[in-house]
Each structure stands twice: as structure tokens, then as C-alpha cells.
Design an enzyme around this catalytic site. Structure first.
Site, PDB file in Angstrom:
ATOM      1  N   LYS A 251     -13.043  -0.656   5.565  1.00  0.00           N
ATOM      2  CA  LYS A 251     -13.205  -1.472   4.356  1.00  0.00           C
ATOM      3  C   LYS A 251     -14.366  -2.452   4.486  1.00  0.00           C
ATOM      4  O   LYS A 251     -15.206  -2.546   3.590  1.00  0.00           O
ATOM      5  CB  LYS A 251     -11.902  -2.236   4.063  1.00  0.00           C
TER       6      LYS A 251
ATOM      7  N   TYR B 203       0.838  -1.203   0.000  1.00  0.00           N
ATOM      8  CA  TYR B 203       0.000   0.000   0.000  1.00  0.00           C
ATOM      9  C   TYR B 203       0.875   1.256   0.000  1.00  0.00           C
ATOM     10  O   TYR B 203       1.700   1.442   0.892  1.00  0.00           O
ATOM     11  CB  TYR B 203      -0.900  -0.040   1.236  1.00  0.00           C
TER      12      TYR B 203
ATOM     13  N   ILE C 104      -7.284  -5.328   7.764  1.00  0.00           N
ATOM     14  CA  ILE C 104      -8.449  -4.462   7.585  1.00  0.00           C
ATOM     15  C   ILE C 104      -9.361  -4.908   6.443  1.00  0.00           C
ATOM     16  O   ILE C 104     -10.498  -4.445   6.351  1.00  0.00           O
ATOM     17  CB  ILE C 104      -8.044  -2.978   7.395  1.00  0.00           C
TER      18      ILE C 104
ATOM     19  N   ASP D 200      -1.797  -6.501   9.297  1.00  0.00           N
ATOM     20  CA  ASP D 200      -2.849  -5.529   8.997  1.00  0.00           C
ATOM     21  C   ASP D 200      -3.976  -6.299   8.309  1.00  0.00           C
ATOM     22  O   ASP D 200      -3.844  -6.706   7.153  1.00  0.00           O
ATOM     23  CB  ASP D 200      -2.289  -4.434   8.091  1.00  0.00           C
TER      24      ASP D 200
END
Length: 467
Positions: free
Chosen positions: A272, A145, A232, A230
Site C-alpha cells: 500500500k 477487511y 500496512i 496490521d
């Protein structure tokens, strides 16, 4: 005399990345079906707008929650007053139960080990402050990202060392790539404090395999470092293989009484899975009491409002709603992803096979003028300015191979997505026509050259005339 701090005047925020520059171009000329039908379509923003109707329906059916009432009585004053940074117990309980539900209740979470933050951005930065000193490093698998260059580095001074992954094995992490990244950090005289992964991956849209997760746990155990997962996008997994949380693998390996148990940390958010990035709800989950304590104190710089916590505690506590939302949202994501993949296939463009996320990892190598990142940027600028689509080039995600792009599909209507696909299809056709035309011109030149050469050859080798 310096009147501003170095932080205020430095250029390390990452705002000059093509990832953010594409947003700026979009904001100058945003597409609107009625007001600006020739504008730029935003396909560089990983937002989930597919299930807002489900949330709106719940709000309409639960006016007390939306109106800050309990039992018909207003609790506005209670929510308007100061709340400490530990968060509302009812919301933390509802949140950890929702996290477990998304993971098929294969794991459970202790609400006393969760820290609320203003989104996942804040959660990741807070963990950097807790786990590393300025000048120390975290290893991240590529592509990653683009915002991590800002979130992890800008204010903390922490360095990122890439774990170089390639398309040869669909960008999966390998033991050799991990070791090479670790040695690269050592060559740069950086102390490695941990590895950070996104699972499911942003930008790949894939879930990590159990073998990758086991490899990572073995690696961080051997090196005595941290692992941040992570997660998410955990609720966006719409097809097999299913999502496996790092916590599930930890428990399968019976790590509860080992040192690595306290060195694995999870980041989560409702941005998300519920499509609520504007609500700024993130969380850190850690088994390390010191990390939880420090992160809780730091969270006072970015709290989740009491009103938000109250509303979402009511919503997430409605198990009938969450069960229906999770399944229906996944169905819609799958449908939308299929629409994009098949549309791109008709344009002669392939995607990495994916099973999660709000985007596809798209292969446009065949459209590059050369196998270079310069050619990738040239193609990206054409797509933004001529095709009027903002997509994210792979170089902004630190991909090692030119020609890959992240294309989002869940932040627009189906009609807008179809228009975007048609624009890209027309662009590819025009490029193919230009290429065909150039080939014909080249072929004609070669034919003409051969004809001239033959004519010259025949003239020079004529039989002498008789006298």
C-alpha cells in the site's frame, strides 16, 4: 473413498463474498478508456497507483539496482542461487529503517525481530498459526477487511468474533463493545487468543486514537491475550490526526519489561505505502523470540525472492528518495481523496471523515429501498450492473448497519475517477427523479380519492327536492 481433502472441497474460503463477486463481474467487462469505455470501473481494489512515476524515475536513475549489478558488476548468479529464509540483511535493515521513517522516527525496529513474508496476507495467516489453535478465536472490530475471512480462518481453523462498532461514534472501539465480543466468544465456547486491528483502518480510512490504543492494551493485558496491529496503511496518512503505532503507545506506557510487550505483534507490507502488491513483500514484527523463530521457519512456504529484496534494499536505502516519496505520495492521496469526497457531495452522498488509506467509507443509506441488508445488496447490484462501478458493500465488511460502501480512489487515473463520480451522480439523479415521479403519482391518487369521496359525500347528503 474420499480422493480429495476436506480443505480442497470445503466452501469456507470466502470466495462467494460480494467483495470477490464484484471483482468477478469487473473481470467480465473491465473499463478501458479506448477499448471499452462503457465497461465496469474497478473501485473495489485498494491499490496505490498514484506515485508509480516516482518509482520509475528512481529505477531509471539507478540502472545497477534494476539490472542486478553492484559496482557495475553483475550479481545475477549470486541472487539466482538459494537464499535461506532469514532474508537478506541489507534488505531487512533498509525495511525497518523505512518503517521507522514512516512513523516519524518516534519508534525504532530491530531487524532481528522481523520476519519476511510473501505479503501481509501471508503475515497475518502465519501469526494465526503461531498464536492460536483451530477452534480458538480472535476478536476483530467491524467493519473489517473482507479478505480476513479467508486470510485468518480458511487454512488455520481459527474463528473470528466481531467487535461490533457503529456509526454513532464514527465506528470507534469502545470498552463495552470489547467486553460484549469477549462474552459472545465465551457463549460460543471459543477461547479468545487475541484482538486483531487494522490501523489505519481498512475500510474506514481512519487512524485509531491514542485512547482507543490505550483501551486495547489495557484490555489485552487484563485478559492475558495477544494484540496484532496490521499497519500496512501507515504510510498513507495524509492529514491530521497523524498515525500512532501500537509500538509507540507500548513505549509510552513503559511496557518493555511487562508480559504484554511480547504479546503485541505488528504486520507490515510494501503493497500500500509503495504501491507494490505484485512484489509480495510483507513482514511480521514481534518481541517474542519464539514467535519470530516459528514464523521464520513457516516463511519458507512463502519467501520474498532475493531479486526483489536486492532491488528494494537499494531503493529503501536511498533516504533522499524515501523522504521525498513519502511526502509526495501523501500529498497526492489527499488530493485524490478530496476529489472523490467533493464529487460525492455534489451527488448528495456523504462520507465518513477520513485521513488515511486508499478509499472512502461512503454512506448511501438514503438510497436504500428499506433499512435492510437485502436492500443494500439490491442497491449494490444496480451500481455494479447498471452504473458499471464495482464498489464493496458494507455487509462484505461485516458492518452492522446497512447502506455503507467502501469506494477506492487510488487505483485509477483522475479522468477515470471523474467519470465514475459522474456515473454515480447521474444514477442518484435518476433515482431522485423516479422517487419524485412516484410521489407525484401517489399525490394524484390521493387527490383523486379525496375528490371521489367528496363527490360521493355531496351526493348522499343533497337536500330533498320539493314536490
Amino acid at each position: 473413498m474420499r480422493l480429495l481433502s476436506r480443505k480442497a472441497t470445503c466452501n469456507t474460503h470466502g470466495q462467494d463474498s460480494s467483495y470477490f463477486l464484484g471483482w468477478q463481474e469487473y473481470e467480465k467487462n473491465p473499463y478501458d478508456e479506448v477499448k471499452n469505455p462503457t465497461g465496469i470501473i474497478q473501485m473495489g481494489l485498494a491499490e496505490n497507483q498514484l506515485s508509480f512515476d516516482l518509482l520509475e524515475s528512481w529505477l531509471a536513475s539507478n540502472p545497477d539496482a534494476a539490472g542486478f549489478k553492484k559496482g557495475g558488476q553483475s550479481i545475477f548468479r549470486e541472487l539466482a542461487l538459494f537464499q535461506d529464509y532469514h532474508g537478506l540483511p541489507d534488505f531487512k535493515k533498509a525495511l525497518v529503517e523505512f518503517m521507522a521513517e514512516i512513523r516519524g522516527n518516534k519508534v525504532s525496529f530491530d531487524q532481528n525481530k522481523i520476519v519476511l513474508t510473501a505479503g501481509a496476507t501471508s503475515a497475518n495467516e502465519t501469526l494465526m498459526f503461531c498464536l492460536a489453535e483451530p477452534g480458538e478465536a480472535f476478536l476483530l472490530p467491524t467493519p473489517y477487511y473482507p479478505g480476513f475471512d479467508r486470510d485468518l480462518k480458511w487454512r488455520t481453523g481459527v474463528e473470528i468474533v466481531p467487535i461490533q462498532c457503529t456509526s454513532s461514534n464514527d465506528f470507534q472501539i469502545t470498552s463495552s463493545a470489547l467486553e460484549e465480543a469477549f462474552h459472545e466468544a465465551q457463549r460460543r465456547k471459543l477461547r479468545v487468543k487475541g484482538v486483531l486491528i487494522t490501523n489505519p483502518s481498512n475500510p474506514l480510512g481512519t487512524t485509531m486514537t491514542r485512547s482507543e490504543l490505550n483501551l486495547l492494551l489495557s484490555f489485552v493485558t487484563e485478559k492475558g491475550i495477544h494484540l496484532i496491529s496490521d499497519e500496512i496503511y501507515s504510510g498513507t496518512v495524509f492529514s491530521s490526526p497523524g498515525f500512532v503505532s501500537i509500538l509507540e503507545v507500548l513505549k509510552d506506557r513503559k511496557c518493555e519489561n511487562s508480559q504484554v510487550w511480547d504479546r503485541v505483534h505488528i504486520v507490515y507490507s510494501l503493497s500500500k505505502d509503495l504501491g507494490l502488491p505484485g512484489f509480495r513483500v510483507g513482514a511480521i514484527y514481534s518481541n517474542d523470540d519464539t514467535v519470530v523463530s516459528a514464523a521464520t521457519k513457516m516463511s519458507s512456504f512463502g519467501l520474498v525472492s532475493s531479486q526483489t529484496q536486492y532491488l528494494l534494499s537499494a531503493l529503501l536505502s536511498d533516504k533522499k528518495f524515501t523522504r521525498n516519496y513519502i511526502s509526495e505520495n501523501k500529498r497526492r492521496l489527499k488530493q485524490r481523496q478530496t476529489l472523490l469526497v467533493k464529487g460525492l457531495e455534489k451527488a448528495g452522498i456523504s462520507c465518513l471523515e477520513s485521513n488515511a488509506g486508499l478509499f472512502c467509507w461512503v454512506n448511501m443509506k438514503h438510497l436504500l429501498s428499506s433499512n435492510t441488508f437485502t436492500a443494500e445488496m439490491e442497491l449494490w447490484k444496480k451500481i455494479v450492473h447498471e452504473v458499471k462501478l464495482n464498489i464493496s458493500p458494507g455487509s462484505s465488511c461485516h458492518c452492522t448497519e446497512p447502506g455503507w460502501f467502501r469506494v477506492c480512489f487510488a487505483n485509477m487515473s483522475e479522468e477515470t475517477l471523474n467519470l465514475a463520480i459522474q456515473r454515480l451522480k447521474s444514477f442518484v439523479e435518476s433515482m431522485n427523479n423516479q422517487s419524485h415521479h412516484q410521489m407525484l403519482k401517489s399525490s394524484r391518487r390521493k387527490s383523486l380519492a379525496k375528490w371521489v369521496f367528496r363527490l360521493s359525500f355531496d351526493h348522499d347528503h343533497r337536500e330533498p327536492e320539493e314536490r
